[in-house]
Design an enzyme around this catalytic site. Structure first.
Site, PDB file in Angstrom:
ATOM      1  CE  LYS A  66      -4.099  -2.017   2.162  1.00 44.73           C
ATOM      2  NZ  LYS A  66      -5.106  -1.897   3.219  1.00 44.73           N
ATOM      3  CG  ASP A 102      -8.669   0.113   3.754  1.00 46.56           C
ATOM      4  OD1 ASP A 102      -9.331  -0.678   3.055  1.00 46.56           O
ATOM      5  OD2 ASP A 102      -7.451  -0.004   3.953  1.00 46.56           O
TER       6      ASP A 102
HETATM    7  P1  NDP Z   1      -0.285  -3.011  11.118  1.00 51.43           P
HETATM    8  O1  NDP Z   1       0.689  -4.127  11.154  1.00 51.43           O
HETATM    9  O2  NDP Z   1       0.027  -1.772  10.376  1.00 51.43           O
HETATM   10  O3  NDP Z   1      -0.648  -2.577  12.641  1.00 51.43           O
HETATM   11  C1  NDP Z   1      -0.952  -3.536  13.595  1.00 51.43           C
HETATM   12  C2  NDP Z   1      -1.451  -2.859  14.855  1.00 51.43           C
HETATM   13  O4  NDP Z   1      -1.873  -3.877  15.766  1.00 51.43           O
HETATM   14  C3  NDP Z   1      -0.410  -2.020  15.583  1.00 51.43           C
HETATM   15  O5  NDP Z   1      -1.038  -0.896  16.148  1.00 51.43           O
HETATM   16  C4  NDP Z   1       0.084  -2.983  16.673  1.00 51.43           C
HETATM   17  O6  NDP Z   1       0.581  -2.316  17.828  1.00 51.43           O
HETATM   18  C5  NDP Z   1      -1.208  -3.674  17.020  1.00 51.43           C
HETATM   19  N1  NDP Z   1      -1.021  -4.985  17.666  1.00 51.43           N
HETATM   20  C6  NDP Z   1      -0.529  -6.117  17.097  1.00 51.43           C
HETATM   21  N2  NDP Z   1      -0.549  -7.134  17.986  1.00 51.43           N
HETATM   22  C7  NDP Z   1      -1.066  -6.633  19.144  1.00 51.43           C
HETATM   23  C8  NDP Z   1      -1.340  -7.188  20.428  1.00 51.43           C
HETATM   24  N3  NDP Z   1      -1.087  -8.479  20.699  1.00 51.43           N
HETATM   25  N4  NDP Z   1      -1.880  -6.383  21.377  1.00 51.43           N
HETATM   26  C9  NDP Z   1      -2.137  -5.085  21.103  1.00 51.43           C
HETATM   27  N5  NDP Z   1      -1.897  -4.506  19.910  1.00 51.43           N
HETATM   28  C10 NDP Z   1      -1.365  -5.265  18.938  1.00 51.43           C
HETATM   29  O7  NDP Z   1      -1.641  -3.689  10.573  1.00 51.43           O
HETATM   30  P2  NDP Z   1      -2.853  -2.941   9.832  1.00 51.43           P
HETATM   31  O8  NDP Z   1      -3.111  -1.678  10.566  1.00 51.43           O
HETATM   32  O9  NDP Z   1      -2.595  -2.888   8.381  1.00 51.43           O
HETATM   33  O10 NDP Z   1      -4.051  -3.973  10.030  1.00 51.43           O
HETATM   34  C11 NDP Z   1      -4.657  -4.198  11.301  1.00 51.43           C
HETATM   35  C12 NDP Z   1      -5.783  -5.213  11.141  1.00 51.43           C
HETATM   36  O11 NDP Z   1      -6.864  -4.660  10.385  1.00 51.43           O
HETATM   37  C13 NDP Z   1      -5.350  -6.470  10.398  1.00 51.43           C
HETATM   38  O12 NDP Z   1      -5.827  -7.582  11.110  1.00 51.43           O
HETATM   39  C14 NDP Z   1      -6.014  -6.346   9.037  1.00 51.43           C
HETATM   40  O13 NDP Z   1      -6.325  -7.610   8.497  1.00 51.43           O
HETATM   41  C15 NDP Z   1      -7.269  -5.565   9.388  1.00 51.43           C
HETATM   42  N6  NDP Z   1      -7.825  -4.808   8.231  1.00 51.43           N
HETATM   43  C16 NDP Z   1      -9.100  -5.076   7.806  1.00 51.43           C
HETATM   44  C17 NDP Z   1      -9.657  -4.373   6.741  1.00 51.43           C
HETATM   45  C18 NDP Z   1     -11.053  -4.693   6.286  1.00 51.43           C
HETATM   46  O14 NDP Z   1     -11.460  -4.236   5.195  1.00 51.43           O
HETATM   47  N7  NDP Z   1     -11.845  -5.416   7.057  1.00 51.43           N
HETATM   48  C19 NDP Z   1      -8.901  -3.330   6.028  1.00 51.43           C
HETATM   49  C20 NDP Z   1      -7.572  -3.109   6.575  1.00 51.43           C
HETATM   50  C21 NDP Z   1      -7.072  -3.846   7.620  1.00 51.43           C
HETATM   51  P3  NDP Z   1       2.115  -1.797  17.885  1.00 51.43           P
HETATM   52  O15 NDP Z   1       2.136  -0.502  17.153  1.00 51.43           O
HETATM   53  O16 NDP Z   1       2.380  -1.672  19.317  1.00 51.43           O
HETATM   54  O17 NDP Z   1       2.947  -2.875  17.211  1.00 51.43           O
END
Ligand code: NDP
Length: 271
Positions: A66, A102
């Site tokens: 992206k 999104d």
């Molecule tokens: P990123 O990898 O960019 O971000 C992940 C986020 O999750 C970070 O804020 C991270 O925190 C946090 N995180 C991960 N593990 C944990 C945990 N165990 N406890 C607390 N926080 C946690 O991912 P995206 O933002 O791209 O995607 C996030 C989710 O959204 C995905 O599951 C994706 O599939 C979903 N999604 C769904 C869409 C839809 O159309 N339904 C569209 C886009 C995304 P930290 O910063 O501390 O690492």
């Protein structure tokens, strides 16, 4: 002539986009073909060029491209600029239009399908990754009373607060700071569910009548949504509706027509 579209990513085999867009096209009688492209991680631009050379009209872009799609675009919408990510590319001669659907997908699912009005409500987003960043501006445009962003890595939430402070009442912080605050809408934009984990939420954050929304869907959303119900959320929803709604927004960008998302969601749920 049949117009060509595709979703591009790595991995891509499990993408639901080809099925979603085929259903949209069938529903509206649009003459198009929609494929899935597995691009090597170091050759996104070359894969896009090859697609364009084959007559491709538009691409959906997914993990991990992206940001590269954002850089490749010659023109970008405001919502793509604020998300710093592009999930929809359209080709017109030499021009490459980049957009991010999104946020619009989330809003459409909340407002039109689930009947949830954001205006005047207290909203919490968990997570500060790409998905969270993409939905903040569209959520603020709905005029919530307050928008809080909680993240495990607190600095990332604070950075989003700084980025979006000019657009509305947004606050960033850690999970512990949420204690004593209740929200009408809690959006899980973390990837915690993918690992079967739950963000460390304090008790009492679900206000009476609240909606818990998980951007992940299917089994990945079970843990958070079960927790939300047990903690008093009145309504829960996974992100399948958002997925279909963001696809519908892309379809609209390309074809100028809006498909009905409900029958497509039902179809996907049926397996
Ligand atoms: P990123 O990898 O960019 O971000 C992940 C986020 O999750 C970070 O804020 C991270 O925190 C946090 N995180 C991960 N593990 C944990 C945990 N165990 N406890 C607390 N926080 C946690 O991912 P995206 O933002 O791209 O995607 C996030 C989710 O959204 C995905 O599951 C994706 O599939 C979903 N999604 C769904 C869409 C839809 O159309 N339904 C569209 C886009 C995304 P930290 O910063 O501390 O690492």
């Amino acid at each position: 002539m049949t117009d060509l579209y595709a979703v591009i990513g790595n991995p891509i085999a499990h993408s639901k986009s080809p099925r979603i867009h085929a259903e949209f096209a069938r529903q509206l009688g649009e003459d198009l073909r929609y494929e899935a492209i597995l691009a090597p991680r170091d050759a996104f631009a070359a894969a896009v060029s090859a697609f364009r050379a084959a007559g491709g009209r538009g691409l959906n872009v997914t993990v991990p491209f992206k940001l590269e799609a954002f850089e490749l675009a010659t023109e970008r919408t405001e919502r793509a600029v604020q998300a710093q990510a592009v999930n929809t590319l359209s080709f017109d001669g030499a021009a490459v239009f980049g957009d991010n659907t999104d946020g619009a997908g989330l809003i459409a699912d909340l407002r039109d399908r689930l009947g949830f009005a954001i205006r005047g409500k207290r909203v919490l987003i968990m997570g500060a990754g790409g998905a969270a960043r993409g939905v903040i501006l569209p959520l603020l445009a709905q005029e919530p009373a307050a928008l809080s962003i909680a993240n495990r890595t607190v600095e990332r939430a604070l950075a989003l607060e700084r980025q979006f402070a000019a657009f509305g009442p947004v606050r960033g912080g850690g999970y512990a700071e949420l204690g004593g605050h209740a929200f009408h809408l809690v959006v899980n934009a973390t990837s915690a569910g993918l690992a079967g984990e739950l963000p460390p939420l304090p008790r009492g954050i679900f206000a009476p009548g609240s909606l818990a929304y998980d951007m992940t869907y299917g089994e990945d959303s079970t843990r958070f949504l079960a927790h939300a119900r047990a903690e008093g959320a009145a309504q829960v929803a996974d992100g399948l509706g958002m997925l279909v709604a963001q696809a519908a927004e892309s379809f609209f960008i390309w074809r100028g027509r809006r498909p009905d998302i409900r029958p497509v969601i039902d179809l996907l749920r049926a397996g």
